[in-house]
Scaffold this motif. Structure first.
Motif, PDB file in Angstrom:
ATOM      1  N   GLU A 194       0.852  -1.195   0.000  1.00  6.41           N
ATOM      2  CA  GLU A 194       0.000   0.000   0.000  1.00  6.41           C
ATOM      3  C   GLU A 194       0.882   1.238   0.000  1.00  6.41           C
ATOM      4  O   GLU A 194       1.948   1.258   0.621  1.00  6.41           O
ATOM      5  CB  GLU A 194      -0.910   0.029   1.236  1.00  6.41           C
ATOM      6  N   ASN A 196       0.204   5.550   0.255  1.00  2.00           N
ATOM      7  CA  ASN A 196      -0.700   6.693   0.332  1.00  2.00           C
ATOM      8  C   ASN A 196       0.099   7.902   0.804  1.00  2.00           C
ATOM      9  O   ASN A 196       0.561   7.943   1.944  1.00  2.00           O
ATOM     10  CB  ASN A 196      -1.848   6.425   1.305  1.00  2.00           C
ATOM     11  N   ARG A 198       0.196  11.991   1.289  1.00  2.00           N
ATOM     12  CA  ARG A 198      -0.596  13.220   1.359  1.00  2.00           C
ATOM     13  C   ARG A 198       0.333  14.385   1.721  1.00  2.00           C
ATOM     14  O   ARG A 198       0.806  14.468   2.852  1.00  2.00           O
ATOM     15  CB  ARG A 198      -1.704  13.093   2.392  1.00  2.00           C
ATOM     16  N   ASN A 235      -5.674   9.338   7.679  1.00  4.64           N
ATOM     17  CA  ASN A 235      -5.753  10.298   6.575  1.00  4.64           C
ATOM     18  C   ASN A 235      -4.445  11.019   6.281  1.00  4.64           C
ATOM     19  O   ASN A 235      -4.439  12.032   5.581  1.00  4.64           O
ATOM     20  CB  ASN A 235      -6.859  11.323   6.856  1.00  4.64           C
ATOM     21  N   SER A 237       0.023  10.297   5.450  1.00  3.14           N
ATOM     22  CA  SER A 237       0.849   9.485   4.552  1.00  3.14           C
ATOM     23  C   SER A 237       1.231   8.172   5.228  1.00  3.14           C
ATOM     24  O   SER A 237       1.574   8.151   6.412  1.00  3.14           O
ATOM     25  CB  SER A 237       2.128  10.241   4.170  1.00  3.14           C
ATOM     26  N   TYR A 238       1.165   7.083   4.477  1.00  2.88           N
ATOM     27  CA  TYR A 238       1.600   5.796   5.012  1.00  2.88           C
ATOM     28  C   TYR A 238       2.074   4.893   3.879  1.00  2.88           C
ATOM     29  O   TYR A 238       1.669   5.041   2.723  1.00  2.88           O
ATOM     30  CB  TYR A 238       0.500   5.106   5.835  1.00  2.88           C
TER      31      TYR A 238
END
Length: 250
Positions: A194, A196, A198, A235, A237-238
């Motif tokens: 995964e 993500n 931001r 919500n 960054s990961y």
């Protein structure tokens, strides 16, 4: 080649260097070393008991430059050995390290029994080819030690991120600058699961003040905020991957 293997019988994962492969496609099998049992195992690539079939072996690093490919005429010696010793011989392709693939007794044994004690045969135990260049995060203790060293990412910034996707490989390399406390480090997430990211909003600075690094089921989860457990609803960054290695670059 470095992979994550799902041990379906015991409902757990382990990681291994691949010592060889037998056949291809639907019939592909991997010869791996189970560190939990200290034995070589022959593992089906696909779990065919479910629909659609799912991989039991997932690639982390695709480094197989030292593999030798045996097929057609190169398999005749092995087939002669099988015929002479009344062993199973229906193999179309055999790939792997020379000391593995040319040890016909070992190959026949692992095909027959699916599991062979590591000390039974004189097969060289391999190490990751880049282990002298990187520090690997393999346990939660490793993660905790890195977090302590890097001051929990406090006051750090994510300066660069490179995503790589090739056949059989996905990875992300991230450069974090924490010069005020430790320096600049490069984190390489391999076997990406995964991603993500931001970026900071217009009215926020780009500094990270705390972070999370969790190791579970042979995966590593990193996030730019503190949490006790992995939260897919986070919500910020990961990054989640099957492997994480790091090195200091400044």
């Amino acid at each position: 080649m470095f992979v994550r293997v799902y041990d379906k019988l015991n409902s757990r994962y382990y990681k291994s260097i691949v010592y060889g492969t037998i056949n291809v496609g639907w019939f592909l099998q991997y010869i791996v070393l189970n560190p939990l049992k200290n034995c070589f195992e022959l593992v089906e690539y696909l779990d065919k008991s479910i629909e659609p079939a799912q991989p039991l072996v997932e690639t982390i690093q695709r480094d197989n430059d030292d593999f030798i490919v045996y097929e057609n005429a190169l398999l005749l010696k092995y087939k002669h050995y099988c015929k002479k010793n009344e062993k199973y011989m229906n193999i179309d392709k055999l790939c792997g390290y020379t000391d593995v693939c040319e040890n016909f007794e070992f190959i026949a044994d692992i095909i027959d029994n699916k599991s062979v004690l590591a000390e039974k045969y004189k097969i060289k135990l391999r190490q990751l080819s880049d282990k002298d260049k990187w520090d690997y995060i393999q346990t939660q203790e490793d993660a905790n030690e890195f977090m302590k060293l890097f001051v929990g990412f406090h006051d750090s910034t994510l300066d660069k991120l490179v995503y790589v996707e090739e056949h059989g490989y996905t990875g992300v390399t991230a450069i974090f600058d924490n010069s005020g406390w430790y320096g600049v480090v490069e984190l390489c997430f391999e076997g990406l699961l995964e991603l993500n990211i931001r970026p900071a909003k217009e009215n926020y600075d780009r500094y990270i003040y705390e972070a999370t690094m969790l190791v579970e089921n042979e995966t590593v989860f990193w996030a730019d905020g503190y949490m006790e457990n992995e939260d897919p609803a986070y919500n910020g960054s990961y990054i989640k991957a099957m492997n994480l290695k790091w090195r200091k670059i400044v």
